[in-house]
Each structure stands twice: as C-alpha cells, then as structure tokens.
Write a protein that holds these residues in place. Structure first.
Motif, short mmCIF file in Angstrom:
data_model
loop_
_atom_site.label_atom_id
_atom_site.label_comp_id
_atom_site.label_asym_id
_atom_site.label_seq_id
_atom_site.Cartn_x
_atom_site.Cartn_y
_atom_site.Cartn_z
N SER A 35 0.83 -1.21 0.00
CA SER A 35 0.00 0.00 0.00
C SER A 35 0.86 1.25 0.00
CB SER A 35 -0.93 -0.01 1.23
OG SER A 35 -0.19 0.11 2.43
N LEU A 36 2.00 1.22 0.70
CA LEU A 36 2.91 2.38 0.68
C LEU A 36 3.50 2.59 -0.71
CD1 LEU A 36 4.86 1.88 4.05
CD2 LEU A 36 3.04 3.54 3.55
N VAL A 37 3.90 1.50 -1.35
CA VAL A 37 4.47 1.62 -2.69
C VAL A 37 3.43 2.16 -3.67
CG1 VAL A 37 5.38 0.29 -4.64
CG2 VAL A 37 6.19 -0.17 -2.33
N SER A 38 2.20 1.68 -3.58
CA SER A 38 1.15 2.17 -4.47
C SER A 38 0.89 3.65 -4.27
CB SER A 38 -0.13 1.37 -4.23
OG SER A 38 0.07 -0.01 -4.47
N VAL A 174 -5.60 -0.11 10.49
CA VAL A 174 -6.03 1.28 10.35
C VAL A 174 -5.12 2.03 9.38
CG1 VAL A 174 -6.26 3.48 11.56
CG2 VAL A 174 -7.18 1.40 12.59
N LEU A 175 -3.81 1.89 9.58
CA LEU A 175 -2.87 2.57 8.68
C LEU A 175 -2.96 2.03 7.25
CD1 LEU A 175 0.27 2.77 11.00
CD2 LEU A 175 -1.35 4.59 10.45
N LEU A 176 -3.16 0.73 7.13
CA LEU A 176 -3.31 0.14 5.80
C LEU A 176 -4.53 0.67 5.08
CD1 LEU A 176 -2.50 -1.95 3.66
CD2 LEU A 176 -3.78 -3.66 4.96
N MET A 177 -5.65 0.81 5.77
CA MET A 177 -6.85 1.35 5.14
C MET A 177 -6.68 2.81 4.76
SD MET A 177 -9.88 -0.47 7.36
CE MET A 177 -11.14 0.27 6.32
N LEU A 178 -5.96 3.57 5.58
CA LEU A 178 -5.70 4.97 5.23
C LEU A 178 -4.85 5.06 3.96
CD1 LEU A 178 -5.03 6.59 8.73
CD2 LEU A 178 -7.03 6.89 7.27
N ASN A 179 -3.78 4.28 3.91
CA ASN A 179 -2.93 4.30 2.71
C ASN A 179 -3.70 3.86 1.48
OD1 ASN A 179 -0.71 5.11 4.23
ND2 ASN A 179 -0.03 3.01 4.60
N SER A 180 -4.48 2.78 1.61
CA SER A 180 -5.23 2.28 0.46
C SER A 180 -6.31 3.26 0.03
CB SER A 180 -5.84 0.92 0.79
OG SER A 180 -4.84 -0.02 1.14
N TRP A 185 -8.25 7.27 -4.00
CA TRP A 185 -8.65 8.64 -4.33
C TRP A 185 -7.76 9.23 -5.43
CZ3 TRP A 185 -9.61 10.30 1.36
CH2 TRP A 185 -10.98 10.23 1.63
N ILE A 186 -6.44 9.12 -5.20
CA ILE A 186 -5.51 9.70 -6.17
C ILE A 186 -5.61 8.99 -7.51
CG2 ILE A 186 -3.06 10.12 -6.65
CD1 ILE A 186 -2.63 10.37 -3.65
N LEU A 187 -5.80 7.68 -7.50
CA LEU A 187 -5.87 6.92 -8.74
C LEU A 187 -7.08 7.32 -9.57
CD1 LEU A 187 -4.79 4.59 -10.49
CD2 LEU A 187 -6.21 3.04 -9.13
N ARG A 188 -8.20 7.62 -8.94
CA ARG A 188 -9.44 7.86 -9.68
C ARG A 188 -9.72 9.34 -9.94
NH1 ARG A 188 -13.68 3.17 -7.91
NH2 ARG A 188 -12.13 1.52 -7.66
N VAL A 207 -7.36 -5.82 -2.83
CA VAL A 207 -6.96 -7.19 -2.53
C VAL A 207 -6.00 -7.25 -1.35
CG1 VAL A 207 -5.83 -9.25 -3.47
CG2 VAL A 207 -7.31 -7.86 -4.93
N ASN A 208 -5.00 -6.36 -1.29
CA ASN A 208 -4.03 -6.46 -0.21
C ASN A 208 -4.66 -6.15 1.14
OD1 ASN A 208 -4.24 -3.71 -1.20
ND2 ASN A 208 -2.53 -3.20 0.16
N VAL A 209 -5.67 -5.28 1.17
CA VAL A 209 -6.37 -5.00 2.43
C VAL A 209 -7.16 -6.22 2.88
CG1 VAL A 209 -8.09 -3.53 3.55
CG2 VAL A 209 -6.49 -2.53 1.92
N LEU A 210 -7.89 -6.82 1.94
CA LEU A 210 -8.65 -8.02 2.28
C LEU A 210 -7.73 -9.14 2.74
CD1 LEU A 210 -11.38 -9.48 2.32
CD2 LEU A 210 -11.01 -10.09 -0.08
N LEU A 211 -6.58 -9.29 2.07
CA LEU A 211 -5.63 -10.32 2.44
C LEU A 211 -5.06 -10.07 3.84
CD1 LEU A 211 -4.31 -12.84 1.19
CD2 LEU A 211 -2.42 -11.37 0.45
#
Length: 522
Positions: A35-38, A174-180, A185-188, A207-211
């Motif tokens: 998520s950080l890389v994305s 929590v941090l993962l959901m914030l990053n994702s 938002w930025i992607l769309r 997918v990575n959040v669900l995983l």
C-alpha cells in the motif's frame, strides 16, 4: 524448588512454528508495504518501488529467522548486542545496494564518489526513508514472533502478548486502510481530489487490504488456540488429537462465511438508513395486508358457497387477494434495483447488529452507567412503553416453543412444563449417553446459578468459574470441584464414561441443586 522433571514442556508443532506462522506474518507486512508503494508511485510515477518491496521482504524474513537463531544461540553464551550490530550492518549494506537497482551506472558512480569524499552522503533522503521503514518492518516481525513465543510460556500471563497481537493487528489495519484509501482517491480523481469535497465515491475490493485482515484473523485464531492448548496441558486435560485440524477447518468455514458476506455487501454508497427502513416497513405492511385479505377470503368462503347453492350471485364482494405485481424488467446493462436494495438492507442490518452487540458488551461491563441511563425520565418512559410489548412478543415465542417436544429433564421441581414435555417425548433422558448426561448435569447447574445472579461469563473457563460457583454454594464446594473436573473431561477429552460414573455425577448434581434451591428459597 521446581526441579527439571517438574517443568511443564509444552508440545510444539514444527510446521506451524517454522513455516505457517512466519509466512502469514510476512504476507501481512508485505500487504502493508504494498500500500505504501502504491501511494508513493501515484504521487511520483517515476519512482520504482520493486527494490523497496524486495528490501522489506528481505528485512522481514531476516527478522523472523534471526529471532529463532538468536533464541537458540543465546543458550551458548552469544552476545545479543554483537549479533544485532552485525545484523543491521549487513541489512544496511543490502538495502543500500537495492537502492541502486533502478539507477543508471553513471548515477551510481557519481554517488559512490560523493560517499567516498564525504561519508555523510550515504544517508540521502531516499535511503533514510528506506531505513526507517525497514526498521518498522523489522520491529513488527520481531515483536509479533516474540509475542507468539510468549504464548507458549505456561508460567507467565498470556493475556498480555495476546493483547499486543490484537493491538498491533488493529493499528496496522487502520494505517493500511488509510494508505489504500488515499491511493484509491488519487488513482481515480488525482492528487487534487484530496482537498476536493465533491470527489467521487469509491467502490471495489482492495486485494491487499482483504488479504491483510483475513490472514490477521487466522493468526489471532491460531494464537487463541495456542493459549487454550497450553492451559489444557497445564491443567493436565486430555484433548482430542484432531482438535487442531478441526479448529482450522471450522476457522476456514468461518472465514469463508465472512468472505461471502463481504462480497455480498455493497462497496459503494448504499441506500440511506431511512430509505432502507422504509423498504422493510413497506414490505412488512404488504405481507400483513396480504395475510388479512387471505383470512377474510377464507372466512367468507362458506358464505360464498352457501350463496352459490341458493342461486344468489356473490357480487364479487369477496375475492382472493390479487397476486403481487411483478416489477418491470430493467433495461439491459442497468443494475437490478432489488439487488441493490437487498445489499443495502444486509449492510444496515449487519451494522445495527454490530453496534447493538458492542453497546451490550460495554453496558454489561459498566452496570452503573446502565442504571444511570435508566433513571433518565424520557428513557425510562420509553423502556416502560416498549418493555410490555417486548415481553408479550417473547411470551408468544416461548408459547410456540413450548408446543414443540423438547429435551427437558423430568425434574420434580420443574412443574407442569417438564411433565408436559416428558409426555411428548417419554424416556428421552435415558437415551442419552453417559457423556451427554454429564454435560447436561453441569449445564443445568449453570442455569440454576444464573437465576441466582452468578451467570458464567463467555470468557470464563470452567475452572475460572468454579470459585464463583463455590461462593454461592459454600456447603457444596467439594461437589462443585468434582463436577467441574468431570465436565471438563467429558467436554474436551475422548475418555469413555460408564453409567456408574453418570450416576455418581447425578448424585453430585443433586447435592449442588439442593444447596442452590435452599439459597433461592431463602
């Protein structure tokens, strides 16, 4: 003093310790790093994050491996400080080499020359951020595996490492959901959408959040199983050999149901709560109206038949209710409206159920707050208004259940309901196996204790609840201790029980029941 022979040796599963658990921890940490890389690549598309992910993977695997190696070698007198210092020097060199992976040779040569002239150039901004994130991944992996190791210690409080695991899992999520969320938002809608209050809604599954959350639930479940296995071994309770496999099987079924619910729920904005409630009320009203029309038609049917025999026309006054009107088929490509409404209803029902459950737990843990809330006049008036209606509905439900044959013991103290159930299903108790009879006797005592205000909490084991039960029945402390031990064996072991043992347990049950009955009468 405890000798070596008296020390409790907890059985370990090498496959779980050396492969299953480390793999799950690594995948969870890599899901967070992805998520950080994305997020960074959306802000800076020229940055290549592959080497960063590779560095985080090596750091995580090395942290898990070094913890096991250090734990094994510390018994040989190795210095932890020297080991950790050498470990991080090697990690810094590897991470620095990985940071050169996406750079041309000319840039690498220039950077090396600058480092040779001034060693301070080693810590440029990109490398510094890489080191800080590697440190976080290393600490997360080390602390997680250390908490799992602490769960196997039978001489310490295992609630602390369990709370550490749950807290780390929660804040990481929590941090993962914030990053994702920021990445979506930025992607769309671009970076400018972060300060735009009219940004579009987001939908879809990350997918990575669900995983991360699925594997986190698996780890927490496995940690809970570890606590129970250690506790049972300390208390010398024999458990089934296939318990771990059954635990994994039911855990996977539970996670499958959660995944099915997640796929069913909407991932975008749903119907509002009031709109969903209006659909439910309208549907219930239509059902009630249909039932009333059907009852009126059935009541008027004899009159219609009599009029037809007398040669009188019925006049069409009473007719069966018309069939429901089918909705028009939506145009091709449009989503089904009933499907969207159904998903919204499921979402709101689950949300209300979760909120109600959390409020119930909180109020149960704070009875003083609940009593203060009930003293508020508007709330007290509402409770007095809803209470009788709820009791009336509950009584109707109980009346319907009482009409069904039940497994109720033919107890002379139970009254007419027990004798009625016995007539509907005679001899049911004799058909139970000795193990089932023992389980029934113990659970019956729990029901009687609950009526005296000493209900067993869901988190309490039988041995943890035993002192509370002995406190309300002090004259039967020995019988309670024996009944608790036999129940634990019957519930969690594969030992065989005879009718004579069940008869002995029935005698214990009668003694405890007599003491509880005297306390209730007094």
């Amino acid at each position: 003093m405890v000798t070596e022979d008296e020390l409790i040796q907890v059985k370990r599963n090498p496959w779980v310790d050396n492969f299953f658990r480390p793999v799950l921890i690594t995948i969870m940490i890599m899901s967070f790093n992805y998520s950080l890389v994305s997020l960074v690549r959306l802000i800076n598309p020229a940055w290549r994050g592959f080497y960063f992910l590779l560095g985080m993977l090596l750091t995580t695997v090395e942290a898990l491996y070094s913890y096991r190696v250090l734990k094994h070698w510390r018994s040989r007198g190795i210095s932890m400080l020297r080991y950790r210092l050498a470990e991080w020097v090697v990690l810094m060199v590897i991470l620095k080499l990985l940071s050169f992976a996406d750079k041309p040779l000319a840039v690498i040569k220039t950077h090396l020359q600058a480092m040779w002239q001034d060693p301070a150039n080693l810590l440029d901004f990109e490398y510094y951020v890489l080191l800080m994130l590697a440190m976080v991944a290393w600490l997360a992996a080390t602390d997680t595996i250390a908490d799992f190791e602490a769960l196997y210690d039978p001489y310490t409080d295992r609630t602390i490492p369990m709370e550490n695991l749950a807290t780390r899992f929660f804040w990481g999520g929590v941090l993962l959901m914030l990053n994702s969320g920021l990445s979506q938002w930025i992607l769309r809608a671009g970076v400018s959408s972060l300060i735009d209050f009219d940004r579009p809604s987001l939908s879809g599954i990350v997918v990575n959040v669900l995983l991360y959350f699925v594997l986190g639930l698996v780890l927490l479940s496995q940690a809970r199983l570890t606590i129970l296995l250690v506790r049972w071994q300390v208390e010398r309770i024999t458990v089934a050999s296939n318990l771990a496999r059954q635990w994994a099987r039911y855990g996977l079924i539970f996670l499958g149901l959660i995944g099915l619910i997640v796929l069913t729920l909407p991932t975008g904005y749903t119907l509002g709560f009031l709109a969903s409630a209006a659909i439910v009320v309208q549907f219930l009203f239509q059902i009630l109206l249909f039932i009333l029309q059907l009852i009126l038609f059935l009541l008027s049917l004899p009159i219609l038949l009599l009029l037809s025999l007398l040669g009188q026309p019925a006049g069409g006054m009473f007719s069966p209710p018309p069939p429901p009107v089918l909705p028009e088929r939506p145009p091709p490509g449009d989503p089904l409206p009933w499907l969207a409404a159904l998903r919204s209803l499921i979402f709101w029902l689950l949300t209300l159920a979760i909120v109600w459950y959390l409020l119930k737990i909180y109020l149960d843990d704070h009875p003083g707050l609940l009593a203060a809330i009930r003293r508020v006049k508007p709330i007290a008036w509402l409770i007095n208004l809803i209470g009788p209606v709820w009791q009336w509905l509950w009584a109707l439900a109980q009346l319907g259940l009482d009409m069904v044959p039940k497994r109720i013991e033919p107890d002379e103290e139970s009254g007419s309901l027990a004798s009625k159930a016995t007539r509907l299903w005679p001899g049911w108790f004799r058909r139970l196996s000795p193990r089932e009879q023992i389980l029934y006797y113990y659970l019956n005592i729990l029901q009687r204790a609950a009526r005296l205000g000493a209900a067993r909490q869901s988190h309490q084991t039988p041995y943890e609840y035993e002192p509370e039960l002995q406190q309300i029945a002090p004259q039967a402390q020995a019988e309670i201790h024996q009944l608790t031990g036999v129940f634990v064996r019957a519930r969690y072991s594969q030992d065989r029980f005879t009718r004579q043992q069940a008869t002995l347990v029935r005698w214990l049950w009668r003694q405890i029941r007599r003491v509880l009955g005297q306390k209730q009468a007094g």
